[in-house]
Design a protein around this motif. Structure first.
Motif: not given
Length: 445
Positions: A307, A269, A265, A310
């Motif tokens: 998540t 990013n 994750n 994101s």
């Protein structure tokens, strides 16, 4: 039993689990011991602890709650016995793993009160200090960064042999890691970086820990996160790729382990920060798929929310505004209603800022302004964030852009000028957030 204990201490949880499972089965069936004997109960505690480290939280909770029930009813133990308090500490750890931070905090607060008042333990006992480490971690997860920082500072001062009673002292590495975490939470990235770099150097060179230990990998994850927050995404990517490679190959992790997915994750990013949006989306989609399987096994649902945030952010950068809106609206609703987050939690406000950005890019200026105006007000009023936190400045930058689109140029230029000055002071002249705000200011003039 000793072999499993040593393997656990070395972070070799996958190897420890079958050994301890076999011990538990034999002791529970033994005529001399049986399921309620203190020796059997301690074996089950080790079993629950190993399950927790493997992120098998739902299984661990069943075991530890069964043990607590027996201990509290046991004539020689009872609710205030150090052994029972140790089990309740582990229960709080497992609840934290499940994202049940409020329940975990209530449990650990009660444990600390009883431990402090106990003649056998007391304020400076190792067990009490370790419980306070967990208390600090829970406060961080609940968004109470300053309270967590105060506890960590006390622990760092106390974690010396002369100040700690018990068979061993709590690891100062854990408190240093926590200090770096909370400094990062507070937007003090440079201070956080100094501490985590030093911690990693000591962890890596330690004969008892080394480069592959879970605490070392977790600390390097934080190092990558801080580097990204400092605007050094390329450096962060090198570190996070190495972490993922190690976690994927490591028996105690593997490709589907929640901590491996958490690392991926972060990788998404970082790729997003490097404007590699399609690669980032591919990563995050795969993480979501694997998290869905883990959630069936009782993994922490809050990681899934992170998540999803994101994913919405990446979709927004890909100009897929409607797709982003559908996801972020759901994330905001869930965080706001969740007792472990709530409307004023820093992570809820971060999601609401993204929600406002999506509405702005859909040309819904009035709605976007209403959202971000409330977000900024809450961020400024929240002493764990405040007016100079990078997240507050990012929200104010968005507000200035919205005001400009609403043809309120004077207000927009004044606010963006303030944001630029604050970014230059807090983040430095070359940070990507500073450079972006400078470009906006130039375009407003």
């Amino acid at each position: 039993m000793l072999q499993a204990t040593v393997l656990q201490a070395l972070g070799r949880f996958t190897e420890a689990l079958p050994i301890i499972n076999d011990v538990v089965v034999k002791r529970m069936a033994s005529k001399d011991l049986g399921p309620h004997h203190p020796i059997t109960l301690e074996s089950r505690m080790l079993q629950a602890s190993v399950l927790q480290y493997l992120c098998r939280f739902a299984e661990a909770l069943v075991v530890v709650e069964e043990v607590i029930k027996v201990k509290e009813a046991h004539g020689d133990l009872g609710i205030d016995h150090p052994s029972t308090l140790a089990s309740r500490h582990l229960q709080a750890c497992v609840l934290e793993g499940l994202g049940r931070y409020v329940d975990a905090r209530k449990t650990i607060d009660e444990v600390i009160v009883k431990s402090t008042a106990s003649n056998n333990l007391g304020l400076d006992h190792t067990s009490t200090l370790i419980s306070r480490q967990l208390q600090a971690s829970l406060l961080r997860n609940l968004g109470f960064y300053l309270e967590a920082s105060t506890i960590i500072d006390i622990l760092l001062a106390d974690e010396t042999p002369q100040n700690s009673k018990g068979p061993y002292n709590p690891s100062p590495f854990t408190s240093r890691y926590q200090k770096a975490c909370v400094l990062n939470d507070l937007g003090r990235y440079d201070d956080a970086r100094i501490i985590i770099d030093d911690t990693i150097t000591k962890l890596t060179s330690s004969e008892d820990i080394g480069p592959l230990h879970p605490l070392t990998l977790t600390s390097r994850f934080l190092q990558a996160l801080i580097l990204m927050n400092q605007g050094r995404a390329s450096d962060a990517l090198i570190i996070i790729d190495d972490i993922i490679a190690k976690q994927t190959a490591e028996k105690n992790f593997g490709p589907n382990h929640p901590l491996t997915l958490k690392s991926r994750n972060l990788r998404a990013n970082v790729l997003q920060s490097l404007d590699r949006y399609n690669e980032a989306l591919d990563v995050i989609e795969d993480v979501l798929s694997k998290e869905a399987e883990n959630n069936k096994l009782g993994a922490d649902q809050s990681w899934n929310i992170s998540t999803l945030h994101s994913r919405a952010s990446i979709l927004e950068d890909l100009a897929r505004h409607i797709d982003a809106q559908n996801i972020i609206d759901d994330v905001v609703a869930r965080k706001t209603a969740d007792v472990n987050f709530g409307p004023d939690h820093p992570l809820t406000l971060k999601s609401r800022e993204l929600q406002a950005r999506v509405m702005f890019n859909l040309n819904h200026y009035e709605t976007a302004h209403l959202i971000v105006d409330d977000v900024v007000a809450r961020q400024v009023a929240n002493r764990n964030i405040g007016p100079e936190h990078p997240l507050t400045l990012k929200s104010q930058e968005l507000m200035a852009c919205i005001l400009m689109s609403m043809e309120r140029k004077t207000e927009a230029l004044g606010m963006m000028s303030d944001v630029v000055a604050a970014n230059e002071k807090i983040l430095g002249l070359t940070h990507p957030q500073t450079l972006r705000s400078q470009r906006f200011k130039t375009s407003f003039s």
